[in-house]
Write a protein that holds these residues in place. Structure first.
Motif, PDB file in Angstrom:
ATOM      1  N   HIS A   6      -1.418   6.987  -1.974  1.00 62.10           N
ATOM      2  CA  HIS A   6      -2.647   6.194  -2.074  1.00 62.10           C
ATOM      3  C   HIS A   6      -3.590   6.517  -0.930  1.00 62.10           C
ATOM      4  CE1 HIS A   6      -0.539   4.213  -5.183  1.00 62.10           C
ATOM      5  NE2 HIS A   6       0.370   3.719  -4.373  1.00 62.10           N
ATOM      6  N   TYR A   7      -3.003   6.696   0.274  1.00 64.43           N
ATOM      7  CA  TYR A   7      -3.854   7.037   1.415  1.00 64.43           C
ATOM      8  C   TYR A   7      -4.404   8.451   1.274  1.00 64.43           C
ATOM      9  CZ  TYR A   7      -2.419   2.697   3.564  1.00 64.43           C
ATOM     10  OH  TYR A   7      -2.222   1.372   3.816  1.00 64.43           O
ATOM     11  N   GLN A   8      -3.546   9.344   0.735  1.00 59.11           N
ATOM     12  CA  GLN A   8      -4.027  10.713   0.508  1.00 59.11           C
ATOM     13  C   GLN A   8      -5.210  10.703  -0.447  1.00 59.11           C
ATOM     14  OE1 GLN A   8      -0.368  12.442  -0.777  1.00 59.11           O
ATOM     15  NE2 GLN A   8      -0.043  13.519   1.159  1.00 59.11           N
TER      16      GLN A   8
ATOM     17  N   ALA B 138      -4.063  -0.214  -0.350  1.00 60.39           N
ATOM     18  CA  ALA B 138      -4.342   0.877   0.591  1.00 60.39           C
ATOM     19  C   ALA B 138      -5.822   0.868   0.971  1.00 60.39           C
ATOM     20  CB  ALA B 138      -3.946   2.220  -0.032  1.00 60.39           C
ATOM     21  N   LEU B 139      -6.697   0.628  -0.014  1.00 59.66           N
ATOM     22  CA  LEU B 139      -8.131   0.548   0.291  1.00 59.66           C
ATOM     23  C   LEU B 139      -8.402  -0.625   1.234  1.00 59.66           C
ATOM     24  CD1 LEU B 139      -9.597   1.173  -3.275  1.00 59.66           C
ATOM     25  CD2 LEU B 139     -10.060   2.594  -1.285  1.00 59.66           C
TER      26      LEU B 139
ATOM     27  N   THR C 233      -7.248   0.205   4.759  1.00 59.80           N
ATOM     28  CA  THR C 233      -8.187   1.142   5.384  1.00 59.80           C
ATOM     29  C   THR C 233      -9.434   0.404   5.865  1.00 59.80           C
ATOM     30  OG1 THR C 233      -7.384   2.767   3.809  1.00 59.80           O
ATOM     31  CG2 THR C 233      -9.338   3.356   5.066  1.00 59.80           C
TER      32      THR C 233
ATOM     33  N   SER D  54       0.817  -1.208   0.000  1.00 61.36           N
ATOM     34  CA  SER D  54       0.000   0.000   0.000  1.00 61.36           C
ATOM     35  C   SER D  54       0.857   1.267   0.000  1.00 61.36           C
ATOM     36  CB  SER D  54      -0.958   0.006   1.193  1.00 61.36           C
ATOM     37  OG  SER D  54      -0.250   0.214   2.388  1.00 61.36           O
ATOM     38  N   PHE D  55       2.171   1.111   0.246  1.00 64.66           N
ATOM     39  CA  PHE D  55       3.064   2.275   0.196  1.00 64.66           C
ATOM     40  C   PHE D  55       3.928   2.279  -1.066  1.00 64.66           C
ATOM     41  CE2 PHE D  55       2.217   1.772   4.761  1.00 64.66           C
ATOM     42  CZ  PHE D  55       1.723   3.029   5.037  1.00 64.66           C
TER      43      PHE D  55
ATOM     44  N   ILE E 152      -7.358   8.298  -0.928  1.00 64.56           N
ATOM     45  CA  ILE E 152      -8.571   7.773  -0.299  1.00 64.56           C
ATOM     46  C   ILE E 152      -9.266   8.860   0.505  1.00 64.56           C
ATOM     47  CG2 ILE E 152      -9.447   6.167   1.454  1.00 64.56           C
ATOM     48  CD1 ILE E 152      -7.187   4.254   0.606  1.00 64.56           C
ATOM     49  N   PHE E 153      -8.460   9.657   1.240  1.00 68.49           N
ATOM     50  CA  PHE E 153      -9.076  10.625   2.149  1.00 68.49           C
ATOM     51  C   PHE E 153      -9.283  11.993   1.519  1.00 68.49           C
ATOM     52  CE2 PHE E 153      -7.453   7.345   4.973  1.00 68.49           C
ATOM     53  CZ  PHE E 153      -8.606   7.095   5.706  1.00 68.49           C
TER      54      PHE E 153
ATOM     55  N   ILE F 249       2.875   7.901   0.304  1.00 68.82           N
ATOM     56  CA  ILE F 249       1.589   7.830   1.004  1.00 68.82           C
ATOM     57  C   ILE F 249       0.478   8.373   0.125  1.00 68.82           C
ATOM     58  CG2 ILE F 249       2.525   7.895   3.355  1.00 68.82           C
ATOM     59  CD1 ILE F 249       1.702  10.926   3.320  1.00 68.82           C
TER      60      ILE F 249
END
Lengths: 298, 347
Positions: free
Chosen positions: A66-68, A271-272, A275, A48-49, A70-71, A64
């Motif tokens: 992918h996390y950014q 990453a999804l 989460t 995921s990273f 998502i949010f 990061i």
């Protein structure tokens, strides 16, 4: 699943540590968890990273983004999370409302009848989940059994569009997960001490008040266990939303699958997934916190 | 356990092993490991080949090209024959994932229809031989839809709102929009995607069902009257009821060619080539088509079809149909396409 655990012997200090024999007996379980839960989750977390690669699964790096993504509210993934949580929440509430009376009735019935009713609750599991979903599709379809019946009885003149709507999705979800709500609640109801109810009545409580103040609190562990067993798997459920909802709106499960296959972006899919996993942990924590210690799954 | 019984047990186990292993090693049959699409190679063909050559044939199935690629990438699995679509052949050749075929072992190549050989993904058929082809087109329930339907423009109109099924496949959907705009379907860029998005923003809200696995279900249970689906599904619908007509969109349509190829590391390359030759036989290819009525790529097999079979529109595209195969697209184009369709559905 809801059976009472035998009371733990009251061990203190170093005695509580499992000896080597205990570890030996636990070894298959520990190895299983390690190989099929811990390691895959760790791989997912690493992916995921990373960045999507050409020709291989991922290109190792640290990002990061992918996390950014998502949010980021502009990207729409929060909305997909929200929608999946909404369906799961509604399913859980409906399962409690429908499942509680059933479980209560079964739990208070005579023993012979109780066993017969429990078998009935479990009978659907003898058939494949997909076949049962297809059966529902043929009931709800425009030219299906329900519309045929209603039109034959002249209650409606045009077929009702039920299949491929959010309504059909909720029917499918509630139908599939209802037994997971009924069984743990039944477990709590069965253990209910009658004398406590009698005491409530003696002290002047009416049926409503006795139910509110005595029955519900005593069966709460069952309700919470049932709610977790329904809520957690229905967040990620995608077969029902595809088959009965026509796949009209993206759900989490489908979006994750697409990242791995169609979009060729395994890191974003990972990453999804991570989460979603954190969401499960949060749900379990919230559910577990409200119970007396030591009896997490009812 | 007393020592004598212990010894007896050991001996018994050893004899058991010897009995089991000896005959197997003495006359071990060669085996062919096929990794193919589900519902694509008839069991009768597999059995026929196994019997004729006295070999064992193991079959494993996949449901998408990507699933197959992922399994091969993960390594460990040893297959002798795979069945990738054309754009995957292109990618695998680029990454060195396929063995070169020895065409001398495949004399039946001459049976193939030249329309489907030597395509852009493998110009010399050095790595792959076509298995079957298909198109993506429009199915119309002619009992419900009376207006003439000739292309995408006739399907995605307000009149048929929520009476439409389409494949649940972002690349397909976007290629239809590009076709309707007269834009190339294999050259994906920000500008063409932007135009496609405007078209799809009008089209997708009209769709009732997205289904790639079995779009025929929605037709059969009466939930939709129109759809853009695989030609194989259209053939099955037509066989069930003649009211389901198949139309190749006049704006242009996607032609897919699935192929047989030998992945790197195969231990039975010659046997795999023998299998390819076997299925290129006219009678075998005809039997395959009978069971899975896509488009046969075998000119000799087509000669065996009767008049009724030649009349099935979804198995016999007209000579002048505007058909195009998918080429490999870069990863970020694939990601943008997925994002575009997810966003539109997420509205």
């Amino acid at each position: 699943m809801a059976a009472a655990l035998p009371a733990k012997p009251d061990l203190k200090g170093p005695q509580r540590r499992p000896g080597w024999r205990a570890w030996l007996m636990l070894a298959p379980m520990v190895l299983w968890l390690l190989a099929f839960v811990v390691v895959p989750t760790a791989i997912l977390a690493v992916y995921s990273f990373c960045e999507p690669g050409e020709g291989e699964m991922v290109k190792y790096s640290f990002t990061i983004e992918h996390y950014q993504r998502i949010f980021d509210p502009h990207e729409g993934y929060l909305k997909i999370f929200g929608r999946s949580l909404g369906y799961a929440g509604l399913t859980t509430i409906l399962c409690v409302l429908i499942g509680y009376p059933v479980a209560y009735y079964i739990g208070r019935a005579s023993e012979a009848r109780r066993n017969r009713l429990l078998v009935l609750i479990m009978v659907p599991f003898w058939t494949s989940f997909l076949i049962r979903t297809y059966a529902w599709m043929s009931i709800l379809a425009d030219e299906g059994m329900l519309n045929g019946l209603l039109m034959y009885a002249r209650i409606i003149s045009e077929p009702w569009s039920l299949l491929y709507t959010p309504f059909a999705v909720i029917i499918g979800l509630v139908y599939s997960y209802l037994p997971f709500m009924i069984l743990p609640i039944y477990g709590s109801v069965e253990k209910l001490d009658n004398s406590l109810l009698e005491a409530a009545f003696d002290l002047g409580a009416g049926p409503v008040r006795a139910f509110q103040r005595v029955v519900i609190p005593l069966t709460r562990p069952g309700i919470i266990a049932g709610a977790l067993l329904v809520f957690v798997p229905s967040i990620a459920m995608f077969a029902i939303t595809e088959l009965m909802g026509g796949g009209q709106v993206p759900m989490l499960g489908n979006v994750i699958q697409n990242q791995f296959l169609a979009a060729r972006n395994p890191p974003f899919g990972s990453a999804l997934g991570i989460t979603l996993l954190l969401l499960f942990v949060a749900a379990l924590w919230i559910g577990g916190r409200r119970q007396p210690a030591g009896n997490v799954m009812g | 356990m007393n020592p004598r019984r212990f010894l007896a047990t050991i001996i018994a186990v050893a004899i058991g092993f010897a009995l089991q292993v000896a005959p197997a090693s003495a006359q071990k049959k060669p085996s062919l490991n096929i990794y193919c699409w589900s519902e694509y190679i008839p069991q009768s063909v597999i059995d026929g080949f196994a019997k004729q050559n006295k070999v064992k044939v193991n079959v494993e199935n996949y449901a998408s090209n990507e699933e197959m690629l992922a399994k091969l990438q993960a390594g460990g699995a040893k297959y002798d024959l795979i069945q990738p679509s054309e754009y995957v052949i292109e990618e695998m050749v680029k990454n060195g994932g396929l063995e070169e075929l020895n065409l001398a072992n495949i004399p039946n190549l001459k049976n193939l229809d030249p329309k489907y050989t030597k395509q852009a993904h493998d110009p010399e058929n050095k790595f792959s031989v076509p298995w079957m082809a298909g198109t993506v087109g429009i199915v119309v329930n002619t009992q419900k839809v009376k207006d003439p339907i000739t292309g995408y423009g006739d399907v995605f109109v307000d009149k048929y709102k929520k009476r439409i099924v389409v494949l649940n496949d972002a690349r397909e959907t976007v290629s239809w929009a590009l076709n309707s705009l007269g834009l190339p379907i294999n050259d994906i860029n920000a500008e063409s995607l932007g135009k496609a998005k405007d078209v799809l923003a009008k089209w997708l809200p009209l769709v009732k069902v997205y289904d790639s696995d079995s779009p025929k279900t929605a037709f059969l249970n009466g939930s939709v009257d129109l759809g853009v689906v695989w030609s194989g599904e259209a053939s099955i619908l037509y066989k069930k009821n003649k009211k389901f007509a198949y139309v190749l969109p006049k704006e242009g349509a996607h032609l897919f060619i699935d192929n047989l190829a030998i992945p790197k590391g195969s231990k039975n390359k010659e046997l795999a080539e023998k299998f390819i030759d076997y299925v290129l036989d006219a009678k075998v290819a005809y039997a395959v088509w009978k069971e899975f009525p896509y488009i046969t790529v075998n000119a000799e097999a087509r000669k065996l079809m009767n008049k009724d079979e030649l009349a099935i529109a979804s198995s016999n595209p007209p000579e002048d149909a505007k058909l195009e195969i998918f080429r490999m697209i870069p990863n970020d184009a694939a990601q943008q396409i997925d994002k575009l369709v997810t966003d539109l559905k997420n509205k």
